[in-house]
Design a protein around this motif. Structure first.
Motif, PDB file in Angstrom:
ATOM      1  N   UNK A 126       0.932  -1.056   0.133  1.00  0.00           N
ATOM      2  CA  UNK A 126       0.113  -0.028  -0.080  1.00  0.00           C
ATOM      3  C   UNK A 126       0.823   1.153   0.049  1.00  0.00           C
ATOM      4  N   UNK A 127       0.329   2.166  -0.533  1.00  0.00           N
ATOM      5  CA  UNK A 127       1.195   3.546  -0.732  1.00  0.00           C
ATOM      6  C   UNK A 127       1.518   4.205   0.701  1.00  0.00           C
ATOM      7  N   UNK A 128       0.672   3.752   1.452  1.00  0.00           N
ATOM      8  CA  UNK A 128       0.804   4.268   2.911  1.00  0.00           C
ATOM      9  C   UNK A 128       1.328   3.366   3.892  1.00  0.00           C
ATOM     10  N   UNK A 129       1.935   2.110   3.443  1.00  0.00           N
ATOM     11  CA  UNK A 129       2.548   1.209   4.331  1.00  0.00           C
ATOM     12  C   UNK A 129       3.660   1.602   5.293  1.00  0.00           C
ATOM     13  N   UNK A 130       4.557   2.415   4.515  1.00  0.00           N
ATOM     14  CA  UNK A 130       5.738   2.821   5.411  1.00  0.00           C
ATOM     15  C   UNK A 130       5.351   3.827   6.320  1.00  0.00           C
ATOM     16  N   UNK A 131       4.361   4.714   6.051  1.00  0.00           N
ATOM     17  CA  UNK A 131       3.859   5.821   6.723  1.00  0.00           C
ATOM     18  C   UNK A 131       3.099   5.321   8.040  1.00  0.00           C
ATOM     19  N   UNK A 132       2.642   4.305   7.870  1.00  0.00           N
ATOM     20  CA  UNK A 132       1.629   3.552   8.992  1.00  0.00           C
ATOM     21  C   UNK A 132       2.873   2.976  10.071  1.00  0.00           C
ATOM     22  N   UNK A 133       3.732   2.327   9.232  1.00  0.00           N
ATOM     23  CA  UNK A 133       4.869   1.759  10.211  1.00  0.00           C
ATOM     24  C   UNK A 133       5.374   2.566  11.142  1.00  0.00           C
ATOM     25  N   UNK A 171      -3.618   9.245   5.235  1.00  0.00           N
ATOM     26  CA  UNK A 171      -3.117  10.231   5.124  1.00  0.00           C
ATOM     27  C   UNK A 171      -2.518  10.999   5.965  1.00  0.00           C
ATOM     28  N   UNK A 172      -2.918  10.897   7.163  1.00  0.00           N
ATOM     29  CA  UNK A 172      -2.520  11.684   8.321  1.00  0.00           C
ATOM     30  C   UNK A 172      -1.157  10.962   8.674  1.00  0.00           C
ATOM     31  N   UNK A 173      -0.823   9.696   8.574  1.00  0.00           N
ATOM     32  CA  UNK A 173       0.257   9.135   9.018  1.00  0.00           C
ATOM     33  C   UNK A 173       1.293   9.422   7.873  1.00  0.00           C
TER      34      UNK A 173
END
Length: 186
Positions: free
Chosen positions: A8-15, A172-174
């Motif tokens: 997912x495009x946001x996977x790194x940010x969530x982690x 998005x926030x992450x």
């Protein structure tokens, strides 16, 4: 999280957000990346970023919808007392309302100015077809956020839109916080 694909495009940010202790899952092994962030959640992330200092919950008696003892009371008190966030009117914070993308960047911009981080490098918003829908109060903050790469457009049919009135999702926030910390705070 079983609802965050590694691709997912946001996977790194969530982690990043979870590892840094800024955000948590919603329970049941889920992060719920498409769920809108609330105003209380956003100020709680900032409050955690600044060390979760206590003693603020009782400092905001004029805010009628935030009582001491709520999971977000200290964070809201800290944000209000430090001028980082305003209420939705003079007596309400609306903690459970979804935060819009323009509200989010305005909160970050106030934070940057309060704590003397880089508030320069503003850019024009004219390349976004919906730039006219940015509220007056958020224009300078949005120019700063775009100019510093903190926020990017939402691509629809190969066109980037700011979507300032849209709710900011947890994904998005992450992502925005990861960019903010790595590019503005360091």
């Amino acid at each position: 999280f079983n609802d965050v694909s590694p691709s997912a495009w946001y996977a790194d940010a969530v982690e990043y957000a979870v590892t840094e202790g800024l955000m948590n899952g919603v329970g049941g092994g889920k992060f719920d990346p498409e769920k809108p962030m609330t105003r209380a959640m956003v100020v709680t992330v900032l409050w955690r970023l600044m060390g979760s200092e206590g003693g603020y919950a009782s400092s905001i008696p004029h805010i009628q919808d935030v009582k001491p003892g709520q999971w977000y009371s200290e964070a809201v008190g800290w944000a209000v007392c430090n001028g980082i966030v305003n209420g939705t009117d003079s007596t309400h914070f609306s903690p459970n309302d979804p935060v819009t993308r323009e509200q989010l960047v305005t909160i970050l911009y106030r934070f940057v100015n309060k704590y003397a981080f880089n508030a320069s490098n503003k850019t024009s918003l004219e390349s976004f077809p919906d730039c006219g829908s940015v509220s007056y109060y958020a224009k300078e903050a949005m120019r700063w956020a775009v100019g510093n790469g903190v926020i990017r457009g939402v691509k629809t049919n190969k066109v980037e839109y700011l979507c300032p009135q849209n709710s900011a999702t947890r994904a998005q926030v992450a992502t925005i916080f990861m960019r903010f910390i790595e590019d503005i705070m360091k």
